[in-house]
Scaffold this motif. Structure first.
Motif, PDB file in Angstrom:
ATOM      1  N   PRO A  76      58.407  43.506  38.319  1.00 28.42           N
ATOM      2  CA  PRO A  76      57.184  43.904  37.337  1.00 28.42           C
ATOM      3  C   PRO A  76      56.126  44.222  38.056  1.00 28.42           C
ATOM      4  O   PRO A  76      55.222  45.395  37.636  1.00 28.42           O
ATOM      5  CB  PRO A  76      57.084  42.450  37.087  1.00 28.42           C
ATOM      6  N   GLU A  77      55.841  43.872  39.330  1.00 28.92           N
ATOM      7  CA  GLU A  77      54.693  44.561  39.918  1.00 28.92           C
ATOM      8  C   GLU A  77      54.583  45.976  40.575  1.00 28.92           C
ATOM      9  O   GLU A  77      53.622  46.493  40.857  1.00 28.92           O
ATOM     10  CB  GLU A  77      54.391  43.411  41.521  1.00 28.92           C
ATOM     11  N   ARG A  78      55.838  46.488  40.308  1.00 25.46           N
ATOM     12  CA  ARG A  78      55.726  47.988  40.601  1.00 25.46           C
ATOM     13  C   ARG A  78      56.021  48.795  39.400  1.00 25.46           C
ATOM     14  O   ARG A  78      56.523  50.070  39.356  1.00 25.46           O
ATOM     15  CB  ARG A  78      57.029  48.095  41.595  1.00 25.46           C
ATOM     16  N   MET A  81      52.556  47.921  34.366  1.00 26.40           N
ATOM     17  CA  MET A  81      52.582  47.490  32.985  1.00 26.40           C
ATOM     18  C   MET A  81      51.669  46.294  32.906  1.00 26.40           C
ATOM     19  O   MET A  81      51.919  45.337  33.986  1.00 26.40           O
ATOM     20  CB  MET A  81      53.989  47.282  32.424  1.00 26.40           C
ATOM     21  N   SER A  82      50.752  46.180  32.085  1.00 26.93           N
ATOM     22  CA  SER A  82      50.259  44.842  31.896  1.00 26.93           C
ATOM     23  C   SER A  82      50.377  44.101  30.699  1.00 26.93           C
ATOM     24  O   SER A  82      50.782  44.663  29.677  1.00 26.93           O
ATOM     25  CB  SER A  82      48.589  45.309  31.831  1.00 26.93           C
ATOM     26  N   VAL A  83      50.425  42.844  30.990  1.00 23.09           N
ATOM     27  CA  VAL A  83      50.976  42.085  29.836  1.00 23.09           C
ATOM     28  C   VAL A  83      49.689  41.056  29.453  1.00 23.09           C
ATOM     29  O   VAL A  83      49.162  40.515  30.087  1.00 23.09           O
ATOM     30  CB  VAL A  83      52.152  41.140  30.250  1.00 23.09           C
ATOM     31  N   TRP A  91      44.053  32.556  35.019  1.00 23.60           N
ATOM     32  CA  TRP A  91      44.080  31.709  35.918  1.00 23.60           C
ATOM     33  C   TRP A  91      42.958  30.696  35.838  1.00 23.60           C
ATOM     34  O   TRP A  91      41.717  31.220  36.157  1.00 23.60           O
ATOM     35  CB  TRP A  91      44.113  32.448  37.323  1.00 23.60           C
ATOM     36  N   LEU A  94      40.210  30.686  38.855  1.00 27.32           N
ATOM     37  CA  LEU A  94      39.464  31.845  39.168  1.00 27.32           C
ATOM     38  C   LEU A  94      38.522  32.153  38.085  1.00 27.32           C
ATOM     39  O   LEU A  94      38.637  31.759  37.042  1.00 27.32           O
ATOM     40  CB  LEU A  94      40.287  33.142  39.522  1.00 27.32           C
ATOM     41  N   TYR A 102      41.370  40.859  39.469  1.00 28.47           N
ATOM     42  CA  TYR A 102      42.732  40.616  40.390  1.00 28.47           C
ATOM     43  C   TYR A 102      43.584  41.754  40.447  1.00 28.47           C
ATOM     44  O   TYR A 102      44.136  41.888  41.740  1.00 28.47           O
ATOM     45  CB  TYR A 102      43.409  39.524  39.499  1.00 28.47           C
ATOM     46  N   GLY A 103      43.715  42.736  39.317  1.00 30.44           N
ATOM     47  CA  GLY A 103      44.789  43.809  39.590  1.00 30.44           C
ATOM     48  C   GLY A 103      44.220  44.707  40.688  1.00 30.44           C
ATOM     49  O   GLY A 103      44.832  45.002  41.762  1.00 30.44           O
ATOM     50  N   THR A 105      41.930  44.292  42.965  1.00 26.04           N
ATOM     51  CA  THR A 105      41.802  43.619  44.371  1.00 26.04           C
ATOM     52  C   THR A 105      43.325  43.478  44.917  1.00 26.04           C
ATOM     53  O   THR A 105      43.491  44.026  46.282  1.00 26.04           O
ATOM     54  CB  THR A 105      41.472  42.138  43.951  1.00 26.04           C
ATOM     55  N   THR A 106      44.259  43.392  44.253  1.00 29.48           N
ATOM     56  CA  THR A 106      45.572  43.224  44.589  1.00 29.48           C
ATOM     57  C   THR A 106      46.129  44.669  45.264  1.00 29.48           C
ATOM     58  O   THR A 106      46.638  44.783  46.207  1.00 29.48           O
ATOM     59  CB  THR A 106      46.416  42.812  43.584  1.00 29.48           C
ATOM     60  N   ARG A 150      41.685  42.132  31.520  1.00 28.33           N
ATOM     61  CA  ARG A 150      42.511  42.006  32.703  1.00 28.33           C
ATOM     62  C   ARG A 150      43.610  43.079  32.901  1.00 28.33           C
ATOM     63  O   ARG A 150      43.984  43.327  33.817  1.00 28.33           O
ATOM     64  CB  ARG A 150      43.033  40.370  32.819  1.00 28.33           C
ATOM     65  N   ALA A 151      43.941  43.006  31.629  1.00 29.59           N
ATOM     66  CA  ALA A 151      45.460  43.901  31.238  1.00 29.59           C
ATOM     67  C   ALA A 151      44.689  45.484  31.420  1.00 29.59           C
ATOM     68  O   ALA A 151      45.298  46.236  31.975  1.00 29.59           O
ATOM     69  CB  ALA A 151      46.021  43.532  30.077  1.00 29.59           C
ATOM     70  N   ASN A 154      43.676  47.543  34.714  1.00 26.95           N
ATOM     71  CA  ASN A 154      44.485  48.200  35.815  1.00 26.95           C
ATOM     72  C   ASN A 154      45.216  49.741  35.358  1.00 26.95           C
ATOM     73  O   ASN A 154      45.659  50.185  35.972  1.00 26.95           O
ATOM     74  CB  ASN A 154      45.932  47.329  36.026  1.00 26.95           C
TER      75      ASN A 154
ATOM     76  N   ARG B 495      52.292  38.771  38.521  1.00 26.40           N
ATOM     77  CA  ARG B 495      53.144  40.164  39.211  1.00 26.40           C
ATOM     78  C   ARG B 495      53.040  41.411  38.277  1.00 26.40           C
ATOM     79  O   ARG B 495      53.118  42.529  39.031  1.00 26.40           O
ATOM     80  CB  ARG B 495      54.583  39.500  39.145  1.00 26.40           C
ATOM     81  N   SER B 496      52.842  41.282  36.684  1.00 26.33           N
ATOM     82  CA  SER B 496      52.671  42.451  36.162  1.00 26.33           C
ATOM     83  C   SER B 496      51.225  43.194  36.680  1.00 26.33           C
ATOM     84  O   SER B 496      51.210  44.464  36.485  1.00 26.33           O
ATOM     85  CB  SER B 496      52.537  42.326  34.740  1.00 26.33           C
ATOM     86  N   LEU B 497      50.317  42.673  37.194  1.00 21.08           N
ATOM     87  CA  LEU B 497      49.245  43.340  37.708  1.00 21.08           C
ATOM     88  C   LEU B 497      49.389  43.698  38.991  1.00 21.08           C
ATOM     89  O   LEU B 497      48.429  44.199  39.791  1.00 21.08           O
ATOM     90  CB  LEU B 497      48.144  42.451  37.486  1.00 21.08           C
ATOM     91  N   GLY B 498      50.545  43.895  39.496  1.00 19.55           N
ATOM     92  CA  GLY B 498      50.986  44.556  40.890  1.00 19.55           C
ATOM     93  C   GLY B 498      50.892  43.542  42.095  1.00 19.55           C
ATOM     94  O   GLY B 498      51.204  43.970  43.055  1.00 19.55           O
ATOM     95  N   ALA B 499      50.936  42.126  42.096  1.00 22.11           N
ATOM     96  CA  ALA B 499      51.037  41.209  43.262  1.00 22.11           C
ATOM     97  C   ALA B 499      52.425  40.767  43.298  1.00 22.11           C
ATOM     98  O   ALA B 499      53.465  40.594  42.345  1.00 22.11           O
ATOM     99  CB  ALA B 499      50.222  39.863  42.765  1.00 22.11           C
ATOM    100  N   ARG B 503      52.391  37.028  47.304  1.00 25.29           N
ATOM    101  CA  ARG B 503      50.993  37.280  46.979  1.00 25.29           C
ATOM    102  C   ARG B 503      50.436  36.285  45.844  1.00 25.29           C
ATOM    103  O   ARG B 503      49.773  35.412  45.775  1.00 25.29           O
ATOM    104  CB  ARG B 503      50.598  38.373  46.659  1.00 25.29           C
ATOM    105  N   LEU B 512      46.807  26.625  42.051  1.00 23.00           N
ATOM    106  CA  LEU B 512      46.630  25.624  40.901  1.00 23.00           C
ATOM    107  C   LEU B 512      47.482  24.417  41.219  1.00 23.00           C
ATOM    108  O   LEU B 512      47.065  23.409  40.604  1.00 23.00           O
ATOM    109  CB  LEU B 512      47.616  26.800  39.851  1.00 23.00           C
TER     110      LEU B 512
END
Lengths: 394, 611
Positions: A76-78, A81-83, A91, A94, A102-103, A105-106, A150-151, A154, B495-499, B503, B512
């Motif tokens: 998913p991280e590659r 796509m944002s969900v 979270w 945060l 977050y996106g 920054t990551t 947040r979605a 990115n 994960r969907s945001l690229g982590a 991470r 959490l």
């Protein structure tokens, strides 16, 4: 331009296939809504697109890159796509700013750039002032806006929304619906939206995909699917309707198919692309309650019927009408001015263009639909709750 | 959306191997499906690590206990060892004594715990919160130290309360003798009643007031409501709590050893200890351990069944909205009752130890000439043995806590984020050490590791293994619950945001989980720091811990030093507990702590997700 392609997508949990041979092509910038009752596989589809589930078979391609297929799986991280989740999945440890940032920054974007993009995304969802709050200090609607920001921050290749509004109350849901529509229009982001709410589906979709038991049953523009459902299931999935038996009473022509409905009503319905018909065939038709017009008349005429129940809703009235030859009362919706009362004799009139020939009978079940809030809304006057089946004492 | 729910909770989404784009596509989950699910290599490796760890910590030692019970003198297999149960009267008597102590303690706990629960939850008695919190405190207090306090209070010859009562009423002999089965039951009930009190008060808390109001609106009297609605709702909590009290009191070592020793009153754990003393009769100890393990396992399974289906805390409704019963003048009786419980369970025994720690001599009456501020403490800390014991206990408590946390994290990750039939086994296995009395686990560890090839007898390593194993159930309960509240979706969002998986774990999952990890860690530290039940079996004279030192001081009747050392242990306990409560009471984004929360909530229910 073709953006995302699902081909032969299949997934089972245990023995039962949840998604079964789904083929779908999504164009760039398009908003596609997957609609169906719970258990129809729409969420699993979305999760496979996001990369949270691996397909058992089939392929997912984004532009010309294979995301998932035989011996191929991109995590998913590659996938870019944002969900947006039904639960928001913010979270709690945060702040709003950290959630949204977050996106970037990551992705190791520079700090001022993260800040700029975060602010921009928050402005987009109209949450400018709340960046330093935490999720538990926000209302449900605000939390959903944060999830959306947040979605969006990115700049996703595809925005995936999984029943994002179903935890909100009716008023907020309507507000967020137009918000999402506005954001989609202004950003032009490609969007896959999963819902079981027909009002959301009809209003947000460029293209509507109705799913049932893991398969796609109809794809089309919302209005087309609404007006010309191919099956009784689709007709019901998009709102209250009457599924009636009818007989083809003449040879179909270019103008349409002549039909005799219960109660001796005859109409000429538009031709159905799916079914080749000839005179004498028995078919099922779907007619929306708003498309039935009641006029005062006597019991003897064609379409003569008796109102068994009339529920006043302010801007409209819902009727249950006993039509001779029908076991179930007809559902009809009429204006509240000049309304009829229970027990009154009326004549039912139907405009032929509002009649859709469907390929399965009135008995076609719609599993799971009743588990949900019916989701009728003031704007969606065309979707009244089904009238009670109580017969009048007369 | 039943579908999306079930899918959500079972996604192998947190799978680092997915990083390899050429990895095989995951199949459907195992189950009735003809196709097997191919779990990734990482997942399988983690599962293997978990299995081996648990086998080493618990499985192998317990298997050794079973094995040893079937070994004859000549090394062959035999059932004849079990004949010893009938031929050795002291064994049967110990079992009888255990049952008798356990039954008495259950009754005593109910007598204390039920009224306390009702008073603190459902009446308008003043200071309800205080009394509720003190019940939790009782639970965190060490029972064998309380027993030492009671020896000083109600000892037949010099007990301070006894002498006071004698002079007050002009009695010829002491009215009470703590060195009797009744004394043991008294001390145990005052220590174990929270096991009934906490679940029952949680159940009372959770009752939807509408349930009772509905009954009342249908014309039921208050008593009828209590009988037909309230009681059935709390009954599972009550029975489950009673079973826990029964099991705990039947196998508890400390208080029984201290209070039973003078009259030779033995229960299962103390008879086990005497069997392990030179010359050790390990096969006899094993023989008596096996049926006990079986019975306890059965009881705990029943308890779990009762608790399993229904969670007392979420019967419905918002807690604390019930109608409170107005006690009127009865409030004073209620407060007196609750205060008496606090005084008897906390103030008197521990206060007595505090006082004793400042006395020069036990025989002389209290007074300034018998006062020494630091004398006993100097004596205690002047001894290298005790300094070494302190160091050992710190080291072991921290080590055991950290290791248990690591195993618990691994186990709850497996349960929550991977999908396998065997995951149910993990939950059971992590709770299993609850069913092993410290004595039995200690004996198992001795059989397994004391001799060659391991040669760990009397080392810190064997103690560390023991502590880690015994800390698993509580640690896992917290971490597992914490993990259960972190939906897979918050990880998927990351994960969907690229982590990457790593991470996500670092930035989202562990932060959490922090409250759960802290709670479990600090509580374990407190419990392990004063661990006696296993240490006393594993202690060979080489590596003392504070508890074994204290136990030996008590056997030598050096009560001033017992007092001083007890006070030190209690202080450490209290400080860590207070830190735990403070830390747990904080939410992200809140600079000021919220209005003081019920401490029982903080300590006993894993903290709710801050959302």
């Amino acid at each position: 331009m073709t953006h995302l392609v699902l081909s032969g997508l299949t997934k089972s949990f245990g023995a039962a296939p949840v998604v079964d041979q789904v083929d779908l092509t999504i164009e760039e910038g398009e908003a596609v809504v997957l609609l169906g009752p719970s258990g129809c596989g729409k969420t699993t589809c979305l999760r496979m697109i996001a990369g949270f589930e691996r397909p058992d078979a089939g392929e997912i391609r984004l532009r010309d890159k294979v995301l998932a297929g035989p011996r191929m799986f991109i995590p998913p991280e590659r996938r870019q796509m944002s969900v947006v989740f039904q639960s928001y999945a913010l979270w709690p440890h945060l702040s709003v700013r950290e959630n949204v940032g977050y996106g970037p920054t990551t992705a190791k974007v520079s700090r001022p750039e993260v800040r700029r993009r975060t602010d921009e995304a928050l402005a987009m969802v109209q949450l400018d002032g709340l960046a330093d709050r935490y999720a538990h200090q926000l209302s449900g609607g605000q939390q959903q806006r944060v999830a959306l920001a947040r979605a969006l921050v990115n700049d996703p290749a595809l925005l995936l929304l999984d029943e994002p509004l179903s935890n909100l109350d009716t008023r907020l849901r309507e507000e967020m619906r137009s918000e999402i529509k506005r954001i989609h229009r202004s950003l032009g982001v490609t969007m896959v939206y999963v819902t079981h709410d027909q009002a959301e589906a009809l209003s947000l979709a460029d293209r509507l995909v109705v799913m049932h038991a893991g398969r796609i049953v109809q794809v089309g523009a919302p209005e087309e699917v609404y007006r010309r459902p191919r099956t009784g299931f689709v007709a019901r999935a998009l709102g209250a309707t009457n599924l009636l038996p009818a007989t083809v009473c003449g040879p179909p022509s270019a103008d349409g198919v002549p039909l005799r409905l219960p109660g001796g009503i005859t109409v000429t319905a538009p031709r159905s692309a799916d079914v080749a018909l000839q005179a004498g065939d028995e078919v099922s038709v779907s007619i929306r309650p708003v498309d039935l017009r009641l006029t005062s008349g006597s019991a003897g005429a064609a379409g003569g019927a008796r109102v068994s129940e009339a529920l006043f809703f302010g801007d409209h009235v819902q009727y249950a009408v006993d039509l001779p030859g029908l076991a179930e009362p007809l559902k009809a919706t009429g204006p509240s001015l000049g309304r009829f009362d229970a027990g009154q004799d009326v004549v039912v009139e139907v405009d032929g263009t509002a009649v859709a020939i469907v390929s399965d009978g009135p008995g076609a079940s719609v599993p799971g639909r009743d588990d949900h809030r019916p989701g009728p809304s003031a704007t969606g006057g065309a979707t009244p709750a089904p009238a009670p089946a109580r017969r009048s004492a007369a | 959306m039943t579908l999306s729910r079930s899918a959500t909770s079972t996604v192998p989404g947190a799978d680092p191997r997915e990083g390899s784009a050429s990895g095989p596509a995951g199949g459907p989950p195992s189950g009735r499906a003809p196709r097997r699910r191919r779990s990734t290599g990482f997942e399988r490796a983690m599962r293997l690590v978990w299995v081996l760890t648990l086998l080493a910590l618990v499985g192998y030692p317990i298997a050794q206990v079973f094995g040893q019970s079937f070994v004859a003198d000549d090394g062959g297999l035999t059932l004849s060892n079990y004949g010893l149960l009938a031929s050795e009267p002291q064994l049967l008597e110990a079992i009888r004594n255990s049952v008798w102590i356990a039954c008495g303690t259950v009754l005593g706990s109910l007598v204390v715990g039920l009224p306390l629960a009702w008073f603190t939850v459902r009446t308008d008695m003043p200071m309800r919160r205080f009394f509720r919190g003190s019940a939790v405190l009782t639970f965190a207090a060490p029972s064998f130290i309380a027993a030492l306090g009671w020896v000083l209070l109600l000892g037949p010859r010099n007990g301070v309360l006894n002498t006071a009562l004698m002079s007050l009423f002009g009695l010829g002999e002491s009215p009470f003798n703590i060195f009797t089965p009744w004394g043991i039951i008294f001390v145990l009930a005052l220590f174990l009643y929270p096991l009934v009190f906490l679940p029952v008060s949680a159940a009372l808390d959770g009752i939807d007031p509408a349930l009772e109001q509905a009954a009342a609106s249908l014309g039921a009297s208050r008593w009828r409501v209590l009988r037909t609605v309230t009681f059935p709702v709390i009954a599972p909590a009550l029975i489950a709590g009673s079973i826990l009290v029964f099991v705990s009191s039947a196998i508890i070592f400390g208080p029984v050893a201290i209070l039973g020793a003078p009259t030779g009153f033995q229960t299962i754990p103390t008879v086990l200890l005497s069997l392990m003393q030179f010359p050790p009769r390990i096969e006899v100890a094993a023989v008596i351990s096996v049926p006990i393990l079986v019975i306890i396992a059965a009881l705990l399974l029943i308890q779990r069944k009762i608790v399993g289906g229904r969670k007392f805390t979420v019967i419905g409704g918002k807690p604390g909205r019930q109608d409170l019963t107005h006690l009127g003048a009865g409030r004073y009786v209620a407060v007196a009752f609750c205060a008496a419980v606090v005084v008897l369970s906390l103030v008197l025994p521990f206060g007595m130890l505090l006082v004793t720690s400042f006395r020069k001599a036990l025989g002389r009456p209290l007074g300034w000439d018998n006062f020494t501020l630091t004398g006993n403490y100097e004596e205690v800390f002047g001894r290298p043995l005790i300094a070494a014991a302190m160091g050992n206990s710190f080291l072991l408590a921290i080590g055991g806590t950290v290791l248990a946390l690591a195993v618990a994290l691994l186990a709850s990750w497996l349960v929550h984020r991977t999908k396998a039939r065997s995951n149910a086994v993990i939950v059971g296995a992590m709770a299993a050490p609850l069913a092993f009395p410290g004595a039995v686990l200690g004996i198992g560890l001795i059989i397994a590791y004391a001799a060659q090839p391991f040669g760990l007898g009397g080392t810190l390593t064997i103690l560390l293994i023991a502590y880690t194993g015994s800390a698993l159930p509580l640690t896992f309960a917290y971490v597992h619950a914490g993990m259960g509240q972190i939906g897979a979706e918050v990880e998927e969002a990351s994960r969907s945001l690229g982590a990457s998986w790593a991470r996500t774990w670092r930035r989202i999952t562990v932060p959490l989980l922090r409250p759960s990890l802290l709670a479990a860690g600090l509580l374990n530290f407190v419990l392990l720091f004063r661990e006696l039940e296993m240490s006393v079996f594993l202690y060979t004279g080489a590596n003392p811990t504070v508890a074994t030192v204290l136990y030996n001081l008590a056997s030598e009747s050096l009560y001033q030093r017992v007092g001083a050392l007890s006070v030190v242990i209690l202080l450490i306990n209290i400080v860590v507990t207070v830190i735990a409560m403070r830390l747990l009471d904080r939410k992200p984004g809140e600079s000021t702590r919220r209005s003081r929360r019920d401490p029982s909530v903080a300590l006993n229910t894993p903290p709710e997700e801050a959302a």
